[in-house]
Design an enzyme around this catalytic site. Sequence first.
Site, short mmCIF file in Angstrom:
data_model
loop_
_atom_site.label_atom_id
_atom_site.label_comp_id
_atom_site.label_asym_id
_atom_site.label_seq_id
_atom_site.Cartn_x
_atom_site.Cartn_y
_atom_site.Cartn_z
N THR A 41 -23.47 8.30 17.63
CA THR A 41 -22.34 8.49 16.72
C THR A 41 -22.49 7.58 15.51
OG1 THR A 41 -20.78 9.21 18.40
CG2 THR A 41 -19.85 7.93 16.60
N ARG A 97 -14.16 19.36 25.43
CA ARG A 97 -14.09 17.89 25.59
C ARG A 97 -14.04 17.18 24.23
NH1 ARG A 97 -17.17 13.26 23.85
NH2 ARG A 97 -16.90 11.61 25.37
N GLY A 130 -14.01 13.18 22.59
CA GLY A 130 -14.20 11.76 22.91
C GLY A 130 -13.26 10.86 22.13
N ASP A 131 -13.65 9.62 22.00
CA ASP A 131 -12.80 8.62 21.36
C ASP A 131 -12.86 8.66 19.83
OD1 ASP A 131 -15.55 7.79 21.70
OD2 ASP A 131 -14.95 5.87 20.84
N THR A 140 -18.62 3.34 19.11
CA THR A 140 -19.57 4.31 19.66
C THR A 140 -19.79 3.99 21.13
OG1 THR A 140 -21.85 5.09 19.66
CG2 THR A 140 -21.50 2.88 18.77
N GLY A 141 -19.91 5.02 21.94
CA GLY A 141 -20.13 4.76 23.36
C GLY A 141 -19.53 5.85 24.22
N GLY A 149 -17.00 7.72 25.36
CA GLY A 149 -15.67 7.89 24.79
C GLY A 149 -14.51 7.81 25.77
N1 ASP Z 1 -18.16 7.99 21.44
C1 ASP Z 1 -18.71 9.33 21.34
C2 ASP Z 1 -17.99 10.25 22.26
O1 ASP Z 1 -17.67 9.85 23.37
C3 ASP Z 1 -20.16 9.39 21.65
C4 ASP Z 1 -21.02 8.46 20.84
O2 ASP Z 1 -20.62 7.32 20.57
O3 ASP Z 1 -22.15 8.86 20.47
O4 ASP Z 1 -17.79 11.38 21.89
#
Ligand code: ASP
Length: 327
Positions: free
Chosen positions: A193, A221, A223-224, A244-245, A247
Amino acid sequence: MRLFLLLLGALLMSSPANAQVRPKWTLVIHGGAGIIERDRVTPEQETGVRAGLQAALDAGTKVLEAGGSAVDAVEAAVKILEDDPHFNAGRGAVFTWDGKNELDSAIMDGRTRAAGAVAGSTTTRHPVSLARAVMEAGPHVMLSGAGADQFAREHGLEQVDNSFFGTPERRRQLEVLKSQQSNWFDVDLKYGTVGAVAMDMHGNVAAATSTGGLTGKRWGRIGDSPIIGAGTYADNRACAISATGAGEFFIREGVAHEICARIRFKGETAKQAADTVMAETKALGGSGGVIVVSPTGEMAWSFNTPGMYRAKASAGGERVIAFYGED
Ligand code: ASP
């Protein structure tokens, strides 16, 4: 008398207190966190990612040096990364289980706490600009799916076919994930991300995040990243954050808002607050990282993964581009 005043001025300019004065502007960006280790990143990837981060820093710096707003700077930086296939946002976004790209993004202005977000957009070339249009041109904070793209069309934002976002490498990653029957997390746990946080010359902060989400995501779905307070937040009273992570954990922890709240109510530094909240997220089972700037000029990052693609620049400060934990 004049000489005395000149001497006094020179003395004040060089005093230690003056050294604490905040930089005129700051900018921190990320291109995702995850298992980013020296022996896993190919030289091509390393060169490509470095060039992408450099170009994004350039774009944001140009805005901030000219006296532009933090919102303009974070949008400019993220747009560059959305067009760069090395990152999981815009072109180069990961595929859903059905082989499509569904893009999520958010932007927030710390001056007013105005925010815009979009989830599951499929045809708008720059999801971050769509998030900005939502923030500025409508009464809503978050739009999703076909309606979000319709809003983009009505506001003159560039549209592309969904296939514009796909790359052979992302297709390969989806195939690997499907063959492993491990449909839960990214194949190589490299989240990818992108995000940017900035403080402009007026002391205003802003944050933006853009993503394709997780490889093989299904059922709509989200994410965050597009959730205000989870993956993105900006408040002139505290800080601006992009995450990022994994989510789901960032949503449960309310990562971005939690960091700003610790700074605001506990008086923690940006780094202390970010480290504490990332440790709490890890305790829930969540891996990833955040970038932070504060209106007082702090720049920080924190991640509980082996690495994070990240970079920073500030007025008169050193430019840093880093990948690995030990950098
Ligand atoms: N945080 C993002 C998600 O969960 C994924 C990412 O950080 O690449 O959608």
